[in-house]
Design a protein around this motif. Sequence first.
Motif, PDB file in Angstrom:
ATOM      1  N   PHE B   8       0.679  -1.281   0.044  1.00 36.24           N
ATOM      2  CA  PHE B   8       0.087   0.033   0.118  1.00 36.24           C
ATOM      3  C   PHE B   8       1.008   1.278  -0.142  1.00 36.24           C
ATOM      4  O   PHE B   8       0.571   2.026  -0.825  1.00 36.24           O
ATOM      5  N   ALA B  12       0.820   3.961  -2.920  1.00 38.54           N
ATOM      6  CA  ALA B  12       0.353   5.408  -2.335  1.00 38.54           C
ATOM      7  C   ALA B  12       1.432   6.504  -3.016  1.00 38.54           C
ATOM      8  O   ALA B  12       1.173   7.256  -3.450  1.00 38.54           O
ATOM      9  N   ALA B  15       1.713   6.797  -6.623  1.00 36.11           N
ATOM     10  CA  ALA B  15       0.594   7.593  -7.217  1.00 36.11           C
ATOM     11  C   ALA B  15       0.730   9.020  -6.518  1.00 36.11           C
ATOM     12  O   ALA B  15       0.278   9.737  -7.549  1.00 36.11           O
ATOM     13  N   ILE B  16       0.817   9.377  -5.310  1.00 34.87           N
ATOM     14  CA  ILE B  16       1.318  10.895  -5.041  1.00 34.87           C
ATOM     15  C   ILE B  16       2.187  11.469  -6.008  1.00 34.87           C
ATOM     16  O   ILE B  16       2.281  12.589  -6.620  1.00 34.87           O
ATOM     17  N   LEU B  35       1.212  10.650 -15.602  1.00 37.01           N
ATOM     18  CA  LEU B  35      -0.128  10.161 -15.505  1.00 37.01           C
ATOM     19  C   LEU B  35      -0.097   8.742 -15.582  1.00 37.01           C
ATOM     20  O   LEU B  35      -0.904   7.929 -15.063  1.00 37.01           O
ATOM     21  N   HIS B  38       0.943   7.087 -12.695  1.00 35.60           N
ATOM     22  CA  HIS B  38      -0.081   7.400 -11.711  1.00 35.60           C
ATOM     23  C   HIS B  38      -1.169   6.189 -11.908  1.00 35.60           C
ATOM     24  O   HIS B  38      -1.501   5.589 -10.833  1.00 35.60           O
ATOM     25  N   LEU B  39      -1.406   6.002 -12.943  1.00 34.27           N
ATOM     26  CA  LEU B  39      -2.832   5.291 -13.019  1.00 34.27           C
ATOM     27  C   LEU B  39      -2.427   3.749 -13.005  1.00 34.27           C
ATOM     28  O   LEU B  39      -3.175   2.992 -12.183  1.00 34.27           O
ATOM     29  N   LEU B  42      -2.516   3.255  -9.265  1.00 34.42           N
ATOM     30  CA  LEU B  42      -3.708   3.279  -8.725  1.00 34.42           C
ATOM     31  C   LEU B  42      -4.169   1.701  -9.143  1.00 34.42           C
ATOM     32  O   LEU B  42      -5.063   1.419  -8.317  1.00 34.42           O
ATOM     33  N   LEU B  45      -3.504  -0.062  -6.201  1.00 30.04           N
ATOM     34  CA  LEU B  45      -4.270  -0.066  -5.088  1.00 30.04           C
ATOM     35  C   LEU B  45      -5.797  -0.645  -5.069  1.00 30.04           C
ATOM     36  O   LEU B  45      -6.250  -1.207  -4.392  1.00 30.04           O
ATOM     37  N   PHE B  46      -6.176  -0.719  -6.517  1.00 31.19           N
ATOM     38  CA  PHE B  46      -7.566  -1.231  -6.881  1.00 31.19           C
ATOM     39  C   PHE B  46      -7.241  -2.877  -6.544  1.00 31.19           C
ATOM     40  O   PHE B  46      -8.299  -3.386  -5.780  1.00 31.19           O
ATOM     41  N   LEU B  48      -5.360  -4.070  -4.166  1.00 29.25           N
ATOM     42  CA  LEU B  48      -5.441  -4.336  -2.904  1.00 29.25           C
ATOM     43  C   LEU B  48      -6.634  -4.005  -2.287  1.00 29.25           C
ATOM     44  O   LEU B  48      -7.116  -4.896  -1.320  1.00 29.25           O
ATOM     45  N   GLN B  58      -8.455  -0.461 -15.801  1.00 28.54           N
ATOM     46  CA  GLN B  58      -7.615   0.754 -15.431  1.00 28.54           C
ATOM     47  C   GLN B  58      -6.508   0.854 -16.191  1.00 28.54           C
ATOM     48  O   GLN B  58      -6.125   1.677 -17.272  1.00 28.54           O
TER      49      GLN B  58
END
Lengths: 99, 183
Positions: B8, B12, B15-16, B35, B38-39, B42, B45-46, B48, B58
């Motif tokens: 995580f 994270a 992503a940030i 971007l 970043h995607l 993300l 994270l999805f 997770l 995505q």
Amino acid sequence: MDTSWFVVLSAFIFCIGAAGVMSRRSPLVVLLCLELMLNAGNLALIAFSRMLGNGDGQIFALIVMVVAACEVVIGLGIIVGMFRRRLPIDVDEMSELRG
Amino acid sequence: MLFEQILFFIAAFGAIAGALGVAMLRNPFYSVLALVSHLIALAVLFLLLQAAFLAAAQVVVYAGAVMVLYVFVVAYVGGSDTPLRPTEGGLVNAFGPLVAVAVFVELTIAVVGSSLSGLGGRGPDVDASFGSPEAIGDLLLTKFLLPFEAASLLLLLAAVGAVVLSRKRRGLEDLDAPEGVAG
């Protein structure tokens, strides 16, 4: 991981996107920052979907992805149209969409 | 559990970092590449959150198709080095980030201070089929059939709109010609 971590992360990404939308001048980057905001919303939707153990939030996120794709297509079409007409690629100068 | 937390924080952080790159890099081309990273973060994270189908969508739809569209338009329009902020009006330029920070503080207080008991846990245990393509398809074709059809109509409208917006202006000269000749 607790759900609150995901929600706070989503709020942070949303605010980065909002700051970009408000402070950048190139419409391309404004669209990119809009994508950031939509994706932050998606992350929150999926986090809450997991929290409730209910798949409905994931359908919401999928529909948001569809809307985001449509918005990108139309937004980029407008930018290409602006470029073809030799208009400045700058959101401060482009304050009207009159043909 | 520990592995999940490590994953995580890595995702994270990615992503940030990607989001900050999108908002702050000067060259729009680099913004698009930020971007994409970043995607992908993300999407981790999805995963997770056990949203396997959305993570795949995505990566395929966003990081694949939509970003290719962006790259083409940036290459066409020209990723000129626009200044990060206009030179004049210092107070106005600080307004956007200030509002964003205020919204973040507000949202964080709202999340942390909310009495939602579920926020403190990781949710009920769900079986492996949660978020699988089968579960998503089942929901889409039964409970959410109307939004599904509306989304397909919206995609069709966007495709037609893109064709109308990006066609050559010469397409209208047939209509404009009699008026132009008379004038």
